[in-house]
Design a protein around this motif. Sequence first.
Motif, PDB file in Angstrom:
ATOM      1  N   ARG A 133       0.696  -1.064   0.044  1.00 57.13           N
ATOM      2  CA  ARG A 133      -0.166   0.002  -0.088  1.00 57.13           C
ATOM      3  C   ARG A 133       0.951   1.425  -0.114  1.00 57.13           C
ATOM      4  N   MET A 134       1.920   1.207   0.588  1.00 62.09           N
ATOM      5  CA  MET A 134       2.969   2.237   0.561  1.00 62.09           C
ATOM      6  C   MET A 134       3.382   2.730  -0.761  1.00 62.09           C
ATOM      7  N   ALA A 135       3.817   1.643  -1.711  1.00 60.64           N
ATOM      8  CA  ALA A 135       4.086   1.692  -2.920  1.00 60.64           C
ATOM      9  C   ALA A 135       3.075   2.468  -3.805  1.00 60.64           C
ATOM     10  N   ARG A 136       1.827   2.462  -3.534  1.00 60.37           N
ATOM     11  CA  ARG A 136       0.831   3.089  -4.202  1.00 60.37           C
ATOM     12  C   ARG A 136       0.932   4.483  -4.314  1.00 60.37           C
ATOM     13  N   TRP A 137       1.506   4.831  -3.066  1.00 59.08           N
ATOM     14  CA  TRP A 137       1.764   6.541  -3.264  1.00 59.08           C
ATOM     15  C   TRP A 137       3.221   6.748  -3.231  1.00 59.08           C
ATOM     16  N   LEU A 138       4.133   5.836  -3.103  1.00 67.32           N
ATOM     17  CA  LEU A 138       5.554   6.308  -3.307  1.00 67.32           C
ATOM     18  C   LEU A 138       5.854   6.403  -4.697  1.00 67.32           C
ATOM     19  N   ILE A 139       5.111   5.393  -5.411  1.00 68.35           N
ATOM     20  CA  ILE A 139       5.725   5.446  -7.228  1.00 68.35           C
ATOM     21  C   ILE A 139       5.239   6.520  -7.542  1.00 68.35           C
ATOM     22  N   PRO A 140       4.090   6.922  -7.673  1.00 72.21           N
ATOM     23  CA  PRO A 140       3.702   8.259  -8.303  1.00 72.21           C
ATOM     24  C   PRO A 140       4.619   9.547  -7.891  1.00 72.21           C
ATOM     25  N   VAL A 141       4.922   9.294  -6.465  1.00 71.15           N
ATOM     26  CA  VAL A 141       5.747  10.757  -6.200  1.00 71.15           C
ATOM     27  C   VAL A 141       7.126  10.375  -6.586  1.00 71.15           C
ATOM     28  N   TRP A 142       7.647   9.211  -6.721  1.00 72.76           N
ATOM     29  CA  TRP A 142       8.844   9.129  -7.484  1.00 72.76           C
ATOM     30  C   TRP A 142       8.834   9.679  -9.089  1.00 72.76           C
ATOM     31  N   VAL A 143       7.867   9.247  -9.533  1.00 70.90           N
ATOM     32  CA  VAL A 143       7.834   9.772 -11.173  1.00 70.90           C
ATOM     33  C   VAL A 143       7.549  11.180 -11.026  1.00 70.90           C
ATOM     34  N   VAL A 144       6.928  11.848 -10.367  1.00 70.56           N
ATOM     35  CA  VAL A 144       7.136  13.393 -10.481  1.00 70.56           C
ATOM     36  C   VAL A 144       8.616  13.952 -10.180  1.00 70.56           C
ATOM     37  N   GLY A 145       9.171  13.235  -9.144  1.00 68.87           N
ATOM     38  CA  GLY A 145      10.774  13.632  -9.116  1.00 68.87           C
ATOM     39  C   GLY A 145      11.432  13.406 -10.026  1.00 68.87           C
ATOM     40  N   GLY A 146      11.196  12.089 -10.906  1.00 68.28           N
ATOM     41  CA  GLY A 146      11.937  11.955 -11.936  1.00 68.28           C
ATOM     42  C   GLY A 146      11.750  12.610 -13.149  1.00 68.28           C
ATOM     43  N   PHE A 147      10.537  12.801 -13.461  1.00 68.48           N
ATOM     44  CA  PHE A 147      10.426  13.808 -14.455  1.00 68.48           C
ATOM     45  C   PHE A 147      10.846  15.263 -14.242  1.00 68.48           C
ATOM     46  N   SER A 148      11.022  15.746 -12.953  1.00 67.11           N
ATOM     47  CA  SER A 148      11.479  17.142 -12.754  1.00 67.11           C
ATOM     48  C   SER A 148      13.127  16.935 -13.075  1.00 67.11           C
ATOM     49  N   LEU A 149      13.650  15.645 -12.744  1.00 65.40           N
ATOM     50  CA  LEU A 149      15.277  15.728 -12.801  1.00 65.40           C
ATOM     51  C   LEU A 149      15.411  15.441 -14.254  1.00 65.40           C
ATOM     52  N   SER A 150      14.578  14.860 -15.161  1.00 62.32           N
ATOM     53  CA  SER A 150      14.962  14.636 -16.489  1.00 62.32           C
ATOM     54  C   SER A 150      14.528  15.667 -17.453  1.00 62.32           C
ATOM     55  N   LEU A 151      13.603  16.382 -17.128  1.00 63.06           N
ATOM     56  CA  LEU A 151      13.106  17.573 -18.028  1.00 63.06           C
ATOM     57  C   LEU A 151      14.393  18.519 -18.084  1.00 63.06           C
ATOM     58  N   PRO A 152      14.607  19.372 -18.937  1.00 59.57           N
ATOM     59  CA  PRO A 152      15.543  20.530 -18.742  1.00 59.57           C
ATOM     60  C   PRO A 152      14.906  21.586 -18.115  1.00 59.57           C
ATOM     61  N   LEU A 153      14.262  21.458 -17.090  1.00 55.94           N
ATOM     62  CA  LEU A 153      13.682  22.639 -16.479  1.00 55.94           C
ATOM     63  C   LEU A 153      14.837  23.653 -15.872  1.00 55.94           C
ATOM     64  N   ASN A 154      15.883  23.154 -15.671  1.00 48.05           N
ATOM     65  CA  ASN A 154      16.935  24.200 -15.072  1.00 48.05           C
ATOM     66  C   ASN A 154      17.277  25.311 -16.026  1.00 48.05           C
ATOM     67  N   ARG A 155      16.854  24.940 -17.397  1.00 49.45           N
ATOM     68  CA  ARG A 155      17.347  26.037 -18.500  1.00 49.45           C
ATOM     69  C   ARG A 155      16.069  27.131 -18.494  1.00 49.45           C
ATOM     70  N   LEU A 156      15.116  27.130 -17.685  1.00 51.26           N
ATOM     71  CA  LEU A 156      13.885  28.169 -17.699  1.00 51.26           C
ATOM     72  C   LEU A 156      14.313  29.357 -17.270  1.00 51.26           C
ATOM     73  N   SER A 157      13.725  30.295 -17.414  1.00 47.77           N
ATOM     74  CA  SER A 157      14.046  31.640 -16.464  1.00 47.77           C
ATOM     75  C   SER A 157      13.570  31.365 -14.911  1.00 47.77           C
ATOM     76  N   PRO A 158      14.083  32.152 -14.054  1.00 51.20           N
ATOM     77  CA  PRO A 158      13.846  31.961 -12.689  1.00 51.20           C
ATOM     78  C   PRO A 158      12.482  31.997 -12.402  1.00 51.20           C
ATOM     79  N   ILE A 159      11.571  32.863 -13.012  1.00 52.81           N
ATOM     80  CA  ILE A 159      10.367  32.657 -12.888  1.00 52.81           C
ATOM     81  C   ILE A 159       9.397  31.659 -13.132  1.00 52.81           C
ATOM     82  N   ASP A 160       9.599  31.041 -14.393  1.00 51.11           N
ATOM     83  CA  ASP A 160       9.450  29.666 -14.673  1.00 51.11           C
ATOM     84  C   ASP A 160       9.873  28.492 -14.075  1.00 51.11           C
ATOM     85  N   GLN A 161      10.939  28.694 -13.654  1.00 44.06           N
ATOM     86  CA  GLN A 161      11.388  27.626 -12.746  1.00 44.06           C
ATOM     87  C   GLN A 161      10.802  27.355 -11.358  1.00 44.06           C
TER      88      GLN A 161
END
Length: 318
Positions: A133-161
């Motif tokens: 049951r813990m995995a049911r909420w941990l997996i989507p949290v990890w997915v959000v973190g993985g997308f945040s690290l894999s997408l080039p968000l650090n190239r956006l402007s400070p406001i967009d970041q």
Amino acid sequence: MNAPPSPRAPRAWLRAAALTLGFGLLVAGGLADQGALLPLLLIAVAALAIGFFHLLFPQGMHFGFGASAGLAVYACLFVVIGRAAFPEATALPYTIAFLLPVLAFLGSVWWRRDSLRRAALADAPFDHGHLPRMARWLIPVWVVGGFSLSLPLNRLSPIDQGLALVAAMAAIAVIVAASVRPVVLLLSDLTLVTEELAQRLHRITVPVIAFLTLYSLLVIAFACFYRIADGVSRLPLFHGPGGPIRLSFPDALYFSLVTQATVGFGDLTPHDDGIRLLTGVQVLAGQILLLFGFAEIMRSRRVQMTEGEEKRPRSASH
């Protein structure tokens, strides 16, 4: 109708509050390398969690260790992901993003406080069925973190970041709020596992103390050997980063400790055949002591298990 609070409840909650706030202060100090904003937020959240859980669960302390561990893990992951994916986010979105999952969790706990209170105050053993049951909420949290690290968000402007950071943490807040019961069970299970570990450690206190005492004496004895040998030698027997050095007792103690632990940082090295032989003897003695300590701990565990079985009431058939 709620049961009257037990006499030990204030003391238990004092320990839980001290653990939560103390660990929060420790982690806050570790995260203070880039300003005081996040440490202050962490301390404020720890204090808020203490008061909130004490208000809802005045008879239970299951959230003491769980809250401190959960806050610490969350703060560390937030810093790692935030600085990697959103390095130029400004203070306001940074603050909002950090608080969103915490406030969503506390609000959801308050909304479901009656059912969660029964789960939090139950003196039930650790349930392995909680893990799926813990995995049911941990997996989507990890997915959000993985997308945040894999997408080039650090190239956006400070406001967009900042906006992207708030959006990511808002998604995590929704996940946590929807999965509040598994989160509460996780916090309770963390405490139950810790209490079980503490009981096991209590059973092996004597052999552990004996091992640490002998280990310390061995470190001190060889430190004295190194210092005396270097003191009576005409030439320095050790080299440091800058070349030959005369060994002080703190240096000798440090060298003896890292040698016995077989770490070998290399900042102090012996340059004499006799000292090299002596270090080999210490390493060998340390390994023998380690085997002895392990054997004593296992023997103590077997003795206590045997004594526990003998104290159990025998069945009528016996």
